[in-house]
Design a protein around this motif. Structure first.
Motif, short mmCIF file in Angstrom:
data_model
loop_
_atom_site.label_atom_id
_atom_site.label_comp_id
_atom_site.label_asym_id
_atom_site.label_seq_id
_atom_site.Cartn_x
_atom_site.Cartn_y
_atom_site.Cartn_z
N GLY A 44 0.16 7.92 -0.55
CA GLY A 44 -1.18 7.33 -0.64
C GLY A 44 -2.09 8.04 -1.62
O GLY A 44 -3.21 7.58 -1.87
N TYR A 45 -1.63 9.18 -2.18
CA TYR A 45 -2.43 9.91 -3.17
C TYR A 45 -2.61 9.04 -4.41
O TYR A 45 -1.69 8.32 -4.80
CB TYR A 45 -1.71 11.21 -3.54
CG TYR A 45 -2.54 12.21 -4.33
CD1 TYR A 45 -3.48 13.01 -3.69
CD2 TYR A 45 -2.37 12.36 -5.70
CE1 TYR A 45 -4.24 13.93 -4.40
CE2 TYR A 45 -3.12 13.28 -6.43
CZ TYR A 45 -4.05 14.07 -5.76
OH TYR A 45 -4.79 14.98 -6.47
N ARG A 46 -3.78 9.09 -5.02
CA ARG A 46 -4.04 8.28 -6.22
C ARG A 46 -4.84 9.10 -7.23
O ARG A 46 -5.66 9.94 -6.86
CB ARG A 46 -4.87 7.03 -5.85
CG ARG A 46 -4.20 6.16 -4.83
CD ARG A 46 -4.85 4.80 -4.72
NE ARG A 46 -6.22 4.86 -4.22
CZ ARG A 46 -7.04 3.82 -4.17
NH1 ARG A 46 -6.64 2.63 -4.59
NH2 ARG A 46 -8.25 3.96 -3.71
N ARG A 81 -4.08 15.74 -11.24
CA ARG A 81 -3.64 14.41 -11.72
C ARG A 81 -2.15 14.38 -12.04
O ARG A 81 -1.66 13.37 -12.55
CB ARG A 81 -4.48 13.98 -12.93
CG ARG A 81 -5.96 13.78 -12.58
CD ARG A 81 -6.65 12.90 -13.58
NE ARG A 81 -6.63 13.46 -14.94
CZ ARG A 81 -7.01 12.78 -16.02
NH1 ARG A 81 -7.43 11.53 -15.91
NH2 ARG A 81 -6.99 13.35 -17.20
N GLU A 107 -0.43 5.53 -8.21
CA GLU A 107 -0.34 5.65 -6.75
C GLU A 107 0.98 6.29 -6.34
O GLU A 107 2.03 5.98 -6.90
CB GLU A 107 -0.44 4.27 -6.10
CG GLU A 107 -1.76 3.56 -6.37
CD GLU A 107 -1.89 2.24 -5.61
OE1 GLU A 107 -2.88 1.53 -5.88
OE2 GLU A 107 -1.02 1.92 -4.78
N VAL A 122 -4.72 3.28 -12.31
CA VAL A 122 -4.61 4.05 -11.07
C VAL A 122 -3.13 4.33 -10.84
O VAL A 122 -2.32 3.38 -10.81
CB VAL A 122 -5.17 3.27 -9.85
CG1 VAL A 122 -5.14 4.16 -8.61
CG2 VAL A 122 -6.58 2.78 -10.12
N SER A 131 3.67 7.67 -2.99
CA SER A 131 4.16 7.17 -1.69
C SER A 131 3.36 7.75 -0.52
O SER A 131 3.35 7.16 0.56
CB SER A 131 5.65 7.46 -1.52
OG SER A 131 5.88 8.83 -1.64
N VAL A 140 5.42 9.18 -7.49
CA VAL A 140 4.73 7.97 -7.97
C VAL A 140 5.53 6.72 -7.61
O VAL A 140 6.75 6.68 -7.81
CB VAL A 140 4.54 8.03 -9.51
CG1 VAL A 140 3.99 6.71 -10.05
CG2 VAL A 140 3.63 9.19 -9.89
N ALA A 175 0.81 -1.20 0.00
CA ALA A 175 0.00 0.00 0.00
C ALA A 175 0.85 1.26 0.00
O ALA A 175 0.43 2.30 -0.49
CB ALA A 175 -0.92 -0.01 1.21
N VAL A 200 0.37 13.49 -10.49
CA VAL A 200 0.75 12.78 -9.26
C VAL A 200 2.26 12.87 -9.06
O VAL A 200 3.04 12.56 -9.96
CB VAL A 200 0.29 11.30 -9.30
CG1 VAL A 200 0.65 10.60 -8.00
CG2 VAL A 200 -1.20 11.21 -9.59
N ARG A 219 3.64 3.41 -7.94
CA ARG A 219 2.95 2.22 -8.44
C ARG A 219 1.92 2.59 -9.51
O ARG A 219 1.25 3.62 -9.40
CB ARG A 219 2.23 1.54 -7.27
CG ARG A 219 1.72 0.15 -7.55
CD ARG A 219 1.19 -0.52 -6.28
NE ARG A 219 2.27 -0.69 -5.31
CZ ARG A 219 2.40 0.02 -4.21
NH1 ARG A 219 1.50 0.92 -3.87
NH2 ARG A 219 3.43 -0.18 -3.42
#
Ligand code: MTE
Ligand code: MO
Length: 172
Positions: free
Chosen positions: A109-111, A158, A105, A103, A107, A163, A27, A160, A165
């Motif tokens: 936890g933001y997705r 968006r 993801e 998706v 580090s 990143v 996670a 992100v 994952r």
């Protein structure tokens, strides 16, 4: 004998702890040395280290960062990474594959979600990059080591940062 059993229990316990922390890593942050994980439904899981990511074919594009500055980003297209993992891209991205999404993801936890069609050059000329450099330098620790660059998007939600994952899914 009892001593051996005791040792075995201790070993099992340690293993369980290790497995537990591995579960937590799923996670959060990937295992040490892993820069990026790619996984999901119907695809070949991949992991990249800094070295193997750097060896992927890179592209350059210009985009306006959240700080308002026009920057030149270098990185690998999300399309190329997903194609490498066997996700339906290009000629395979049609018909029943229209329910597929990505998706991204981070580090923290933001997705954020992208439809696979938003990433594919058969559908759009906009190139979405997983960048590792800005204006020739590695990304800052706030942005990187990897950041999604979405040129022309009116908001940066968006884009992100950090990143870790990419997960391919299918709409329920
Ligand atoms: N990992 C991560 N990436 C993120 C966010 C976040 O909270 N965590 N916020 C998003 C939102 S809503 C915006 S507007 C921009 C903010 O980028 P900045 O912090 O560089 O200004 O990053 C996007 N990427
Ligand atoms: Mo935002």
């Amino acid at each position: 004998m009892r001593r051996l059993a005791c040792l075995t229990n201790a070993a099992l316990f340690t293993f369980a702890l290790a497995a537990g922390s591995m579960g937590a890593q799923q996670a959060g942050t990937p295992a040490s040395g892993v820069l990026l994980e790619v996984r999901g439904e119907g695809i070949q899981p991949l992991t990249f280290t800094a070295e193997s990511f750097a060896a992927l074919p890179h592209q350059t594009l210009k985009a306006r960062a959240h700080d308002g500055k026009e920057a030149e980003y270098q990185g690998v297209t999300l399309a190329a990474i997903l194609a490498r993992a066997g996700a339906p891209m290009g000629a395979q991205l049609k018909g029943k594959a229209m329910d597929r999404y990505l998706v991204v993801e981070a580090s923290d936890g933001y997705r954020a979600v992208y439809a696979l069609t938003e990433l594919d050059s058969g559908f759009t000329d906009r190139v979405i990059l997983l960048a590792d450099r800005r204006d020739g330098k590695p990304l800052s620790s706030h942005e990187g080591p990897l950041q999604v660059i979405v040129p022309g998007e009116k908001k940066h939600a968006r884009w992100v940062r950090q990143v870790v994952r990419l997960v391919v899914g299918r709409a329920a």
